[in-house]
Design an enzyme around this catalytic site. Structure first.
Site, PDB file in Angstrom:
ATOM      1  N   PRO A   8       0.855  -1.188   0.000  1.00 25.42           N
ATOM      2  CA  PRO A   8       0.000   0.000   0.000  1.00 25.42           C
ATOM      3  C   PRO A   8       0.890   1.236   0.000  1.00 25.42           C
ATOM      4  CG  PRO A   8       0.004  -1.052   2.192  1.00 25.42           C
ATOM      5  CD  PRO A   8       0.873  -1.892   1.294  1.00 25.42           C
TER       6      PRO A   8
ATOM      7  N   CYS B 256       2.380   2.945  10.060  1.00 23.72           N
ATOM      8  CA  CYS B 256       2.331   4.338   9.607  1.00 23.72           C
ATOM      9  C   CYS B 256       2.984   5.261  10.651  1.00 23.72           C
ATOM     10  CB  CYS B 256       0.878   4.748   9.379  1.00 23.72           C
ATOM     11  SG  CYS B 256       0.725   6.471   8.885  1.00 23.72           S
TER      12      CYS B 256
ATOM     13  N   LYS C 275       0.745  -5.406   9.114  1.00 24.36           N
ATOM     14  CA  LYS C 275       1.941  -4.825   8.483  1.00 24.36           C
ATOM     15  C   LYS C 275       2.569  -3.875   9.496  1.00 24.36           C
ATOM     16  CE  LYS C 275       3.487  -2.360   4.335  1.00 24.36           C
ATOM     17  NZ  LYS C 275       3.781  -0.998   4.787  1.00 24.36           N
TER      18      LYS C 275
ATOM     19  N   ASN D 204       9.849  -6.365   3.602  1.00 23.51           N
ATOM     20  CA  ASN D 204       9.526  -5.144   2.847  1.00 23.51           C
ATOM     21  C   ASN D 204      10.580  -4.071   3.095  1.00 23.51           C
ATOM     22  OD1 ASN D 204       7.622  -2.337   3.637  1.00 23.51           O
ATOM     23  ND2 ASN D 204       7.774  -3.009   1.516  1.00 23.51           N
TER      24      ASN D 204
ATOM     25  N   ASP E 287      12.861  -1.102   0.284  1.00 27.69           N
ATOM     26  CA  ASP E 287      13.981  -0.795  -0.617  1.00 27.69           C
ATOM     27  C   ASP E 287      14.196  -1.804  -1.734  1.00 27.69           C
ATOM     28  OD1 ASP E 287      14.289   1.358   0.979  1.00 27.69           O
ATOM     29  OD2 ASP E 287      16.216   0.769   1.849  1.00 27.69           O
TER      30      ASP E 287
HETATM   31  C1  LIG Z   1       3.878   7.931   0.138  1.00 30.23           C
HETATM   32  C2  LIG Z   1       3.800   6.657   0.909  1.00 30.23           C
HETATM   33  C3  LIG Z   1       2.582   6.172   1.300  1.00 30.23           C
HETATM   34  C4  LIG Z   1       2.482   4.984   2.041  1.00 30.23           C
HETATM   35  N1  LIG Z   1       1.262   4.517   2.404  1.00 30.23           N
HETATM   36  C5  LIG Z   1       1.175   3.380   3.150  1.00 30.23           C
HETATM   37  C6  LIG Z   1      -0.092   2.871   3.568  1.00 30.23           C
HETATM   38  O1  LIG Z   1      -1.162   3.401   3.253  1.00 30.23           O
HETATM   39  N2  LIG Z   1      -0.096   1.748   4.341  1.00 30.23           N
HETATM   40  C7  LIG Z   1       1.060   1.094   4.701  1.00 30.23           C
HETATM   41  O2  LIG Z   1       1.012   0.078   5.383  1.00 30.23           O
HETATM   42  N3  LIG Z   1       2.262   1.551   4.295  1.00 30.23           N
HETATM   43  C8  LIG Z   1       2.347   2.662   3.530  1.00 30.23           C
HETATM   44  N4  LIG Z   1       3.557   3.094   3.109  1.00 30.23           N
HETATM   45  C9  LIG Z   1       4.764   2.278   3.408  1.00 30.23           C
HETATM   46  C10 LIG Z   1       5.018   1.283   2.260  1.00 30.23           C
HETATM   47  O3  LIG Z   1       3.963   0.347   2.135  1.00 30.23           O
HETATM   48  C11 LIG Z   1       6.327   0.503   2.463  1.00 30.23           C
HETATM   49  O4  LIG Z   1       6.260  -0.159   3.699  1.00 30.23           O
HETATM   50  C12 LIG Z   1       7.545   1.412   2.461  1.00 30.23           C
HETATM   51  O5  LIG Z   1       7.463   2.376   1.430  1.00 30.23           O
HETATM   52  C13 LIG Z   1       8.843   0.591   2.260  1.00 30.23           C
HETATM   53  O6  LIG Z   1       8.764  -0.201   1.089  1.00 30.23           O
HETATM   54  P1  LIG Z   1       9.398   0.261  -0.338  1.00 30.23           P
HETATM   55  O7  LIG Z   1      10.824   0.630  -0.089  1.00 30.23           O
HETATM   56  O8  LIG Z   1       9.233  -0.958  -1.215  1.00 30.23           O
HETATM   57  O9  LIG Z   1       8.599   1.438  -0.803  1.00 30.23           O
HETATM   58  C14 LIG Z   1       3.666   4.268   2.377  1.00 30.23           C
HETATM   59  C15 LIG Z   1       4.897   4.748   1.941  1.00 30.23           C
HETATM   60  C16 LIG Z   1       4.970   5.911   1.209  1.00 30.23           C
HETATM   61  C17 LIG Z   1       6.310   6.360   0.745  1.00 30.23           C
END
Ligand SMILES: Cc1cc2nc3c(=O)[nH]c(=O)nc-3n(C[C@H](O)[C@H](O)[C@H](O)COP(=O)(O)O)c2cc1C
Length: 360
Positions: free
Chosen positions: A4, A94, A136, A206, A208
């Site tokens: 998400p 969050c 999560k 999860n 990066d």
């Molecule tokens: C702009 C933004 C919005 C996000 N919204 C959510 C969310 O609604 N729910 C959630 O569990 N994590 C949210 N995350 C966290 C991501 O799901 C993820 O855990 C985090 O970005 C690390 O993974 P990545 O490096 O693959 O992006 C958000 C991250 C970003 C940057």
């Protein structure tokens, strides 16, 4: 799994990612809605209903709830099942003030009794429907005080069927490197690893992941059963197909051609207009083109990005894309260097994450 990302991983984007999976449909196990307020869903707020929208092309889908009131979360979980959720996820990661000040999101890591009570209350309403409950979370709130490896077994005892772990703390927000050792400790605490069946539940790593090889590295280093990808999918929604291919054959797929990438943008704009509104599609594509552009012509497509972001309407976006394919907007001093990191504050649609700082 597609993570998400509030304001980014909308229904249209989830469908695009799914359509780009391997020919046998493998690659994406699950995609998830933005975090949803149970109060908003139950009140029928237009924003919440838009964020929760799903359809037959978007399966299996998780709906993610945030909050700290077990009874309200359970009502939200039931609403989610009745509106198409195949999985209900609880947001325990969050870091945004608006959410944590009301004890939601990653604040739940600091109040384990409430976190487990939320899981118990949701599982009670989900079990009769055969819908699994997942959580999560982050590694903990403070950098020097990991909590996830201690809390995860308690959430599993309360009925959680899988844990996704973002390898950062709340203090870190999105800074610093993801901590594979921290994820590995959660796997050791509750996990069934990708090495084979055993006791425990799937732990999803999860953080990066930018390329297929990062998926393998995450699984090897942590033993996690699967991975969740967020920002890496925004510029490369084919990453799931690439990763699945690498895992199942040991071979890397070639990068899709620029022609295919242009068609992805075209479909995305059209799907956003179909599932939301023309105006939504235009607002989104004007900021999302920066992400897609990172991977077009090696990132050197400044004129294309400018033309798309200045387009007046969807027909003009289509025309710009056609002209790019015909050879326009190319050449010259086009390289504008690495594109700016996405700012959650750019989000038109994410009242919550709009307050997060710029992402690294
Ligand atoms: C702009 C933004 C919005 C996000 N919204 C959510 C969310 O609604 N729910 C959630 O569990 N994590 C949210 N995350 C966290 C991501 O799901 C993820 O855990 C985090 O970005 C690390 O993974 P990545 O490096 O693959 O992006 C958000 C991250 C970003 C940057």
């Amino acid at each position: 799994m597609l993570a998400p990302i509030a304001g980014y991983c909308d229904l249209a984007f989830r469908i695009i990612c799914r359509q780009l999976t391997a020919p046998d449909g493998k690659g994406i196990g699950l995609a998830c809605t933005d975090l949803l307020s149970p109060q908003g869903l139950l009140r029928g707020s237009a924003t919440s209903l838009d964020l929760a929208a799903t359809n037959d092309l978007d399966k299996p889908v998780g709906m993610q709830l945030y909050g700290a009131d077990p009874a309200m979360m359970a009502e939200g979980a039931l609403w989610a099942v009745e509106h198409g959720a195949n999985v209900v996820d609880i947001n325990m990661g969050c870091p945004v003030d608006k959410v944590t000040k009301k004890d939601g999101g990653s604040r739940l890591l600091c109040i384990p009794d409430i976190a487990t009570e939320i899981v118990r209350a949701c599982v009670r309403v989900l079990e009769p429907h055969g819908v699994p409950l997942t959580c999560k979370m982050r590694l903990g709130w403070f950098n020097d005080h990991p909590v996830a490896e201690w809390l995860a077994p308690r959430l599993v005892d309360a009925g959680a069927c899988a844990i996704t772990i973002h390898g950062r703390t709340t203090e870190q927000k999105f800074q610093g490197e993801v901590n594979h050792d921290g994820i590995a400790r959660v796997v050791q605490a509750v996990g069934r690893t990708h090495h084979g069946p055993g006791p425990g539940i799937p732990v999803i790593g999860n953080g990066d992941i930018r390329a297929a090889a990062d998926v393998l590295a995450m699984m090897e280093r942590t033993g996690c059963a699967g991975v969740m990808i967020g920002r890496g999918a925004l510029s490369a929604p084919w990453i799931f197909r690439d990763a699945w291919h690498l895992i199942s054959t040991g071979e890397s797929l070639p990068e899709p051609s620029d022609e295919i990438k242009i068609e992805i943008i075209r479909s995305y704009v059209d799907l956003m207009a179909r599932y939301r509104t023309e105006q939504y599609a235009m607002v989104q594509i004007r900021r999302r083109i920066t992400w897609f552009g990172k991977r077009i012509n090696g990132g050197a497509c400044k004129r294309l990005k400018r033309a798309v972001s200045e387009a007046a309407d969807r027909a003009e976006v289509h025309s710009v894309l056609d002209r790019y394919l015909a050879g326009e907007f190319r050449g010259g001093r086009d390289w504008d260097g690495p594109t700016a990191a996405p700012r959650a504050a750019d989000s038109a649609d994410s009242p919550i994450y709009a307050e997060t700082p710029a992402l690294s």
